[in-house]
Enzyme design. Sequence first.
Site, PDB file in Angstrom:
ATOM      1  N   HIS A  86      56.188 -36.724  39.150  1.00 47.74           N
ATOM      2  CA  HIS A  86      56.044 -35.337  39.574  1.00 47.74           C
ATOM      3  C   HIS A  86      55.241 -35.271  40.868  1.00 47.74           C
ATOM      4  O   HIS A  86      54.434 -36.159  41.176  1.00 47.74           O
ATOM      5  CB  HIS A  86      55.354 -34.524  38.476  1.00 47.74           C
ATOM      6  CG  HIS A  86      56.236 -34.267  37.303  1.00 47.74           C
ATOM      7  ND1 HIS A  86      55.901 -33.412  36.282  1.00 47.74           N
ATOM      8  CD2 HIS A  86      57.474 -34.739  36.990  1.00 47.74           C
ATOM      9  CE1 HIS A  86      56.863 -33.371  35.396  1.00 47.74           C
ATOM     10  NE2 HIS A  86      57.838 -34.180  35.799  1.00 47.74           N
ATOM     11  N   GLU A  88      52.768 -33.366  41.759  1.00 44.81           N
ATOM     12  CA  GLU A  88      51.318 -33.299  41.549  1.00 44.81           C
ATOM     13  C   GLU A  88      50.758 -34.681  41.233  1.00 44.81           C
ATOM     14  O   GLU A  88      49.708 -35.070  41.751  1.00 44.81           O
ATOM     15  CB  GLU A  88      50.995 -32.318  40.412  1.00 44.81           C
ATOM     16  CG  GLU A  88      51.529 -30.916  40.640  1.00 44.81           C
ATOM     17  CD  GLU A  88      52.971 -30.695  40.165  1.00 44.81           C
ATOM     18  OE1 GLU A  88      53.409 -29.536  40.199  1.00 44.81           O
ATOM     19  OE2 GLU A  88      53.653 -31.660  39.767  1.00 44.81           O
TER      20      GLU A  88
END
Length: 175
Positions: A86, A88
Site C-alpha cells: 500500500h 502508506e
Amino acid sequence: MGKPFTRPDWDEYFMLQAELAKLRSNCLTRQVGAVIVRNHRQLATGYNGTPPGIKNCFDGGCERCQLRMEGKIESGASLDRCLCNHAEANAIMHCAILGIEAGTKGAILYTTFVPCLECTKMAITIGIRKFVCLDSYPETNFDLLKEAGVEVVQLDKGKISKWAQELVNQYDNSS
C-alpha cells in the site's frame, strides 16, 4: 488589475503531492498515493504497487488484483493474497530505508484514501497522529483511530481539483 494571487494551503499542497505520487501506482484496482510530512517538509512519498523487482501488477504480477478486476474477488477480500504494497506502507518503509524518524514531533500522513487497518497500525506504531485524506476506504477501523488519538481530516476534492485544473490551464496557456 489582475486576479488576486492565490496558492494552495499546506493541506492542499501536500495532497497534490500525494495525487502526483499515485500516478506512479502500478495496481490494477485502486491507485493510491501517500506523503509523510513534518514541519511543512516532505519526508517520504509512496504509491501502491508490487515490490521492487517483482512483475508490475498491470503486467500480471498480482493474481489477486487480476481476479478482482474480473469480479471474482470483492474489494477488501483476500488482502493476504495481494502482492501490492500500500502507498502508506511504502512511504513508511521509505522513511525506514533512509533512516528518517518520521512519526514523532507532529508528522502528518497525507493519503488519497483513509488507510486500511494494516497501514493504520503501522502509522500508529511510528507515532503519526494525523491523517489528511481525500476518500474513505471500506476497511478502515475508525474505532482504532479514535482510541489511538489519530485525527482524520477529509479534504474537499473540489479544492484539489481546482489546483490541478490551475496547472492544466497554465500548460494550455503557455503554448
